[in-house]
Design an enzyme around this catalytic site. Sequence first.
Site, PDB file in Angstrom:
ATOM      1  N   ARG A  58      38.476  84.555  65.123  1.00  7.34           N
ATOM      2  CA  ARG A  58      37.257  83.880  64.637  1.00  7.34           C
ATOM      3  C   ARG A  58      37.012  84.175  63.159  1.00  7.34           C
ATOM      4  O   ARG A  58      36.381  83.392  62.444  1.00  7.34           O
ATOM      5  CB  ARG A  58      36.038  84.229  65.498  1.00  7.34           C
ATOM      6  CG  ARG A  58      34.770  83.465  65.079  1.00  7.34           C
ATOM      7  CD  ARG A  58      33.757  83.298  66.200  1.00  7.34           C
ATOM      8  NE  ARG A  58      33.523  84.526  66.915  1.00  7.34           N
ATOM      9  CZ  ARG A  58      32.890  85.582  66.424  1.00  7.34           C
ATOM     10  NH1 ARG A  58      32.411  85.560  65.196  1.00  7.34           N
ATOM     11  NH2 ARG A  58      32.733  86.665  67.158  1.00  7.34           N
ATOM     12  N   TYR A 111      28.259  58.458  58.057  1.00  6.95           N
ATOM     13  CA  TYR A 111      28.817  58.663  59.393  1.00  6.95           C
ATOM     14  C   TYR A 111      27.668  59.113  60.318  1.00  6.95           C
ATOM     15  O   TYR A 111      26.855  59.960  59.925  1.00  6.95           O
ATOM     16  CB  TYR A 111      29.918  59.727  59.307  1.00  6.95           C
ATOM     17  CG  TYR A 111      30.478  60.126  60.636  1.00  6.95           C
ATOM     18  CD1 TYR A 111      31.362  59.286  61.305  1.00  6.95           C
ATOM     19  CD2 TYR A 111      30.116  61.319  61.239  1.00  6.95           C
ATOM     20  CE1 TYR A 111      31.870  59.645  62.546  1.00  6.95           C
ATOM     21  CE2 TYR A 111      30.625  61.680  62.474  1.00  6.95           C
ATOM     22  CZ  TYR A 111      31.502  60.834  63.124  1.00  6.95           C
ATOM     23  OH  TYR A 111      32.005  61.183  64.347  1.00  6.95           O
ATOM     24  N   ASP A 183      32.353  63.814  51.489  1.00  8.05           N
ATOM     25  CA  ASP A 183      33.127  63.586  52.711  1.00  8.05           C
ATOM     26  C   ASP A 183      34.232  62.603  52.333  1.00  8.05           C
ATOM     27  O   ASP A 183      33.987  61.412  52.143  1.00  8.05           O
ATOM     28  CB  ASP A 183      32.221  63.014  53.807  1.00  8.05           C
ATOM     29  CG  ASP A 183      32.974  62.726  55.106  1.00  8.05           C
ATOM     30  OD1 ASP A 183      34.211  62.554  55.061  1.00  8.05           O
ATOM     31  OD2 ASP A 183      32.320  62.658  56.164  1.00  8.05           O
ATOM     32  N   LYS A 208      41.253  62.664  61.573  1.00 10.90           N
ATOM     33  CA  LYS A 208      41.619  61.307  61.191  1.00 10.90           C
ATOM     34  C   LYS A 208      42.969  61.330  60.455  1.00 10.90           C
ATOM     35  O   LYS A 208      43.955  61.705  61.044  1.00 10.90           O
ATOM     36  CB  LYS A 208      40.484  60.706  60.346  1.00 10.90           C
ATOM     37  CG  LYS A 208      39.076  60.990  60.911  1.00 10.90           C
ATOM     38  CD  LYS A 208      38.788  60.293  62.220  1.00 10.90           C
ATOM     39  CE  LYS A 208      37.488  60.724  62.875  1.00 10.90           C
ATOM     40  NZ  LYS A 208      36.296  60.688  62.057  1.00 10.90           N
TER      41      LYS A 208
END
Length: 390
Positions: A58, A111, A183, A208
């Site tokens: 983590r 988005y 973004d 993507k």
Amino acid sequence: MNKRPLHFSTQLAHAGMHMPLPDARPHAPPLYQTAGFEYDDAAGAEEAALGKRYLYARDASPNEDALGRAVAALEGAEAAVVFASGMGAIAAALESYLGDGAHLVTVDGLYGGSHELIAGVMPHFGARHAFVSAATAAAIEPAIGPATRAVFVESISNPLLRVAELDQIGALCRRRNVALLVDATFATPLLQRPLEQGATLSIHSGTKYISGHGDVMCGVVSGAAVEIAKVRKLRKFHGANCDPFGAWLALRGLRTLALRLERQVATAARVATALQAMKGVERVHYPGLESHPDHALARRVLGGFGAMVSFEVAGGLDGARRVYDRLGVIARAASLGDLTSLMTHPARFSHVRLSPDERRRGGIEDGLLRLSVGIEDPADLIDDLQHALG
Ligand SMILES: *Cc1c(COP(=O)(O)O)cnc(C)c1O
């Protein structure tokens, strides 16, 4: 060390665990599918506790770091940090600038997940925001006030493919001393490197184009090392890490980004041109077309026009539904940037929860369809569209 033979169950529990490193370097990057790391001695563990070695996945792990280094190099960034998804990346990036009372300026038509995070979640933590109507310096400047810490834009918007005036917004943000978060999912570092145009952070949904095969979720934030250290710290406490195998898959996909996207962009241009001539198509949105309102801007700030094409068909909702129903090669599916072509009907899918009036104000016509162009032969995609429209 005690050399007594181990009992059967202990042998089993440790079986194969201490695989020696191979005597030649693996050509493909190894997958380190482990939650934690172990040390040869006390000194090793103490070094890990001081942050000098891997400790717990983590905090940091090798496959995530390999993907992060690759994306940082492509973005021209000092550092990058990898997330479990694009939303994980966006949430941490925004949060690193928006403490209590801080103000964010952003743009309509983000988005959906980003919009809900900013409008519906972040206000609970005291962050304030203003939405402006366009990703231009002229629209953003009046919204910047004394409490503004950051501006957040998308390099190419969804689903109308409006292009952010990134160079001018970058200059504005420098002048007003606010961070610019971009973004860059739709553009990818192949078509635009936001940090070179004044962005503080460049953010991707790696789900993507970066990974490109539609089989993994991840996100990446790139920027200066001091900025990325802050974002990385938030990732640790959000627990928004990418699984090692996810990072491994994304890195494998990334290596063909140029091959995939160059083909996809070239095909998108052909599809957009073909659509313009098809009966039943009322309007085509593609930044590479001279009819697109941001065509000249796209030439200035992007190294290519992208591989997303949106178009409006006659007959409104029913017309679009009929076309959508008749697709054969193009998949009816969410997401984008996949090897295969994917289509959505925004009014009945991504934007279904908006009122008809809200949709109209955002330019989301009932007959609008959004196509993510894949690597298939362009002729088959054009045939599929022609047949669906016929
Ligand atoms: C998909 C997407 C996101 C969210 O990314 P996930 O990986 O789905 O969390 C954010 N921004 C844009 C532009 C996207 O297309």
